[in-house]
Enzyme design. Structure first.
Site, PDB file in Angstrom:
ATOM      1  N   LEU A   1      -1.486 -58.394  -3.516  1.00  0.00           N
ATOM      2  CA  LEU A   1      -2.369 -57.560  -2.814  1.00  0.00           C
ATOM      3  C   LEU A   1      -3.851 -57.597  -3.663  1.00  0.00           C
ATOM      4  CD1 LEU A   1      -0.591 -54.308  -1.568  1.00  0.00           C
ATOM      5  CD2 LEU A   1      -1.447 -56.147  -0.105  1.00  0.00           C
TER       6      LEU A   1
ATOM      7  N   LYS B   1       2.344 -61.811 -18.689  1.00  0.00           N
ATOM      8  CA  LYS B   1       1.513 -60.741 -19.176  1.00  0.00           C
ATOM      9  C   LYS B   1       1.444 -60.577 -20.872  1.00  0.00           C
ATOM     10  CE  LYS B   1       1.565 -57.724 -15.332  1.00  0.00           C
ATOM     11  NZ  LYS B   1       1.511 -56.363 -15.010  1.00  0.00           N
TER      12      LYS B   1
ATOM     13  N   GLY C   1      14.004 -45.787 -18.204  1.00  0.00           N
ATOM     14  CA  GLY C   1      14.082 -47.308 -18.418  1.00  0.00           C
ATOM     15  C   GLY C   1      13.599 -47.651 -20.040  1.00  0.00           C
ATOM     16  N   ALA C   2      14.036 -48.849 -20.279  1.00  0.00           N
ATOM     17  CA  ALA C   2      13.654 -49.309 -21.553  1.00  0.00           C
ATOM     18  C   ALA C   2      13.309 -50.758 -21.726  1.00  0.00           C
ATOM     19  CB  ALA C   2      14.708 -48.986 -22.525  1.00  0.00           C
TER      20      ALA C   2
ATOM     21  N   ASN D   1      17.758 -44.402 -20.563  1.00  0.00           N
ATOM     22  CA  ASN D   1      18.003 -45.665 -20.193  1.00  0.00           C
ATOM     23  C   ASN D   1      19.614 -45.820 -20.451  1.00  0.00           C
ATOM     24  OD1 ASN D   1      17.272 -48.230 -19.634  1.00  0.00           O
ATOM     25  ND2 ASN D   1      17.854 -49.288 -21.515  1.00  0.00           N
ATOM     26  N   ARG D   2      20.157 -46.784 -19.357  1.00  0.00           N
ATOM     27  CA  ARG D   2      21.543 -47.141 -19.323  1.00  0.00           C
ATOM     28  C   ARG D   2      22.056 -47.745 -20.663  1.00  0.00           C
ATOM     29  NH1 ARG D   2      22.493 -51.998 -15.305  1.00  0.00           N
ATOM     30  NH2 ARG D   2      21.355 -53.138 -16.673  1.00  0.00           N
ATOM     31  N   THR D   3      21.289 -48.397 -21.404  1.00  0.00           N
ATOM     32  CA  THR D   3      21.645 -48.732 -22.743  1.00  0.00           C
ATOM     33  C   THR D   3      20.652 -48.065 -23.772  1.00  0.00           C
ATOM     34  OG1 THR D   3      21.664 -51.031 -21.688  1.00  0.00           O
ATOM     35  CG2 THR D   3      21.818 -51.110 -23.998  1.00  0.00           C
TER      36      THR D   3
ATOM     37  N   LYS E   1      18.426 -49.283 -26.510  1.00  0.00           N
ATOM     38  CA  LYS E   1      17.021 -50.023 -26.204  1.00  0.00           C
ATOM     39  C   LYS E   1      16.015 -48.895 -26.318  1.00  0.00           C
ATOM     40  CE  LYS E   1      18.046 -53.673 -23.055  1.00  0.00           C
ATOM     41  NZ  LYS E   1      17.923 -54.091 -21.952  1.00  0.00           N
TER      42      LYS E   1
ATOM     43  N   GLY F   1       4.203 -46.158  -6.762  1.00  0.00           N
ATOM     44  CA  GLY F   1       3.218 -47.096  -7.691  1.00  0.00           C
ATOM     45  C   GLY F   1       2.051 -47.559  -7.139  1.00  0.00           C
TER      46      GLY F   1
HETATM   47  P1  ATR Z   1      10.581 -54.726 -17.242  1.00  0.00           P
HETATM   48  O1  ATR Z   1       9.868 -55.743 -18.194  1.00  0.00           O
HETATM   49  O2  ATR Z   1      10.090 -54.805 -15.822  1.00  0.00           O
HETATM   50  O3  ATR Z   1      10.367 -53.346 -17.720  1.00  0.00           O
HETATM   51  P2  ATR Z   1      13.226 -55.177 -18.173  1.00  0.00           P
HETATM   52  O4  ATR Z   1      12.714 -55.451 -19.538  1.00  0.00           O
HETATM   53  O5  ATR Z   1      14.047 -56.300 -17.613  1.00  0.00           O
HETATM   54  O6  ATR Z   1      11.980 -55.216 -17.154  1.00  0.00           O
HETATM   55  O7  ATR Z   1      13.842 -53.910 -18.061  1.00  0.00           O
HETATM   56  C1  ATR Z   1      14.585 -53.586 -16.965  1.00  0.00           C
HETATM   57  C2  ATR Z   1      15.003 -51.951 -16.934  1.00  0.00           C
HETATM   58  O8  ATR Z   1      15.764 -51.473 -15.922  1.00  0.00           O
HETATM   59  C3  ATR Z   1      15.906 -51.608 -18.281  1.00  0.00           C
HETATM   60  O9  ATR Z   1      15.626 -50.482 -18.445  1.00  0.00           O
HETATM   61  C4  ATR Z   1      17.341 -51.836 -17.638  1.00  0.00           C
HETATM   62  O10 ATR Z   1      18.257 -51.085 -18.328  1.00  0.00           O
HETATM   63  P3  ATR Z   1      19.118 -51.747 -19.406  1.00  0.00           P
HETATM   64  O11 ATR Z   1      18.025 -51.849 -20.706  1.00  0.00           O
HETATM   65  O12 ATR Z   1      20.053 -50.843 -19.859  1.00  0.00           O
HETATM   66  O13 ATR Z   1      19.473 -53.203 -19.023  1.00  0.00           O
HETATM   67  C5  ATR Z   1      16.866 -51.161 -16.296  1.00  0.00           C
HETATM   68  N1  ATR Z   1      17.878 -51.635 -15.241  1.00  0.00           N
HETATM   69  C6  ATR Z   1      17.932 -52.579 -14.599  1.00  0.00           C
HETATM   70  N2  ATR Z   1      19.150 -52.562 -13.878  1.00  0.00           N
HETATM   71  C7  ATR Z   1      19.552 -51.608 -13.744  1.00  0.00           C
HETATM   72  C8  ATR Z   1      20.767 -50.636 -13.303  1.00  0.00           C
HETATM   73  N3  ATR Z   1      21.502 -51.420 -12.194  1.00  0.00           N
HETATM   74  N4  ATR Z   1      21.078 -49.487 -13.492  1.00  0.00           N
HETATM   75  C9  ATR Z   1      20.361 -48.987 -14.711  1.00  0.00           C
HETATM   76  N5  ATR Z   1      19.203 -49.519 -15.167  1.00  0.00           N
HETATM   77  C10 ATR Z   1      19.022 -50.661 -14.850  1.00  0.00           C
END
Ligand code: ATR
Length: 297
Positions: free
Chosen positions: A32, A82, A142-143, A166-168, A171, A262
């Site tokens: 856009l 980026k 997220g992380a 975060n799921r993990t 991180k 966003g």
């Molecule tokens: P970006 O640079 O856009 O932030 P990235 O570095 O790939 O992308 O990060 C993706 C984020 O989405 C991470 O926090 C990831 O969680 P993990 O660090 O545990 O992988 C999160 N994410 C992606 N798919 C997910 C899912 N199905 N459930 C929960 N978290 C998810």
């Protein structure tokens, strides 16, 4: 007037004085940004034209040098370049350096200076929606690279506490450690999604959803579905803008919070880039007009 004639009128405005800016990325077809910048050029009566510039990964250095050689006034940089673009810049703004990502190049003597307008764009979107960062306890979901950038922004713009979830969790902990080292404070900490019950019940937080979970076409997905979590949130920002209302936003609203997507971050990152290129400052009225053009597109 027929559409072809209108297009011709617009093309006629391009003359020998017109400056060019563009979007370096791959893919660039769904962007856009041309709508944002060409609308701004029209509204501010500037001889500026903005075009997509699709670049293959192995030709990024050549593309940046070529853009400079071709006298481009500036460029935006998008996925996946980026961070990769940084070695090819003459200079980098300190905030962009801390974030580790540049989305805007500004022409200077001898090369481009890199800025990050995504995060100041998010801040300006939040201000325009009446959302404060200063003194707030903020949850970042997220992380990844985006979550890290959000955490840097929050630390630099006066948040009181940053909790990365975060799921993990490891991180998230790594980013929290980086932020604490960078700011020489203990402002940031990390936890897993299932630990939300450890968050204090009495004071509600601002939450920023910085994962790609819930993005089209997986619109029903959300990183955390428990209603009890959303009762701890007074305002939820989802950095996703397609769909317009994500599942995360629905859950925030169902628990009585305010929710935003966003789209305005996208708008304001563009506006700040345009301000850097043109030296102008864009009013809120103009921002509204650009937003309307984006929605139409
Ligand atoms: P970006 O640079 O856009 O932030 P990235 O570095 O790939 O992308 O990060 C993706 C984020 O989405 C991470 O926090 C990831 O969680 P993990 O660090 O545990 O992988 C999160 N994410 C992606 N798919 C997910 C899912 N199905 N459930 C929960 N978290 C998810």
């Amino acid at each position: 007037m027929p559409a072809g004639a209108k297009r011709f009128m617009r093309m006629k405005e391009i003359d020998g004085y017109t400056r060019t800016c563009g979007l370096i990325g791959n893919p660039v077809e769904h962007t856009l940004s041309p709508v944002i910048h060409n609308t701004l050029a029209g509204l501010t009566d500037q001889k500026l034209c903005y075009v997509p510039l699709k670049v293959e990964a192995e030709r990024l250095e050549e593309a940046v040098k070529g853009a400079y050689a071709l006298n481009l006034l500036g460029a935006n940089v998008t996925v996946p370049y980026k961070s990769d673009v940084i070695p090819f810049l003459k200079e980098i703004d300190p905030l962009a350096e801390e974030i580790g990502a540049v989305n805007t190049l500004v022409r200077t003597e001898g090369g481009y200076k890199g800025y990050n307008t995504d995060m100041p764009g998010l801040y300006r979107a939040m201000r325009s929606d009446g959302v404060r960062v200063e003194g707030e306890k903020v949850l970042v979901l997220g992380a990844g690279g985006v979550a890290r950038a959000v955490a840097v922004l929050l630390a630099r713009y006066g948040a009181e506490e940053i909790i990365l979830m975060n799921r993990t969790p490891e991180k998230a902990q790594r980013i929290a450690d980086e932020i604490n080292t960078m700011t020489k404070t203990a402002i940031a900490r990390a936890m897993g999604y299932e630990d939300y019950e450890l968050l204090p019940k009495q004071d509600r937080c601002l939450a920023i959803q910085a994962t790609s979970v819930g993005m089209y076409p997986d619109c029903g997905d959300v990183v955390i579905a428990e209603e009890a979590f959303y009762r701890r949130i007074h305002t939820g920002y989802d950095l996703i803008f397609n769909p317009k209302k994500t599942r995360f936003m629905e859950l925030v609203e169902q628990s009585g919070g305010r929710a935003f997507n966003g789209a305005k971050m996208l708008l304001y990152q563009g506006i700040i880039a345009y301000e850097l290129w043109s030296g102008l400052s864009i009013s809120e009225e103009m921002a509204d007009q650009v937003f309307a053009a984006m929605e139409e597109a």
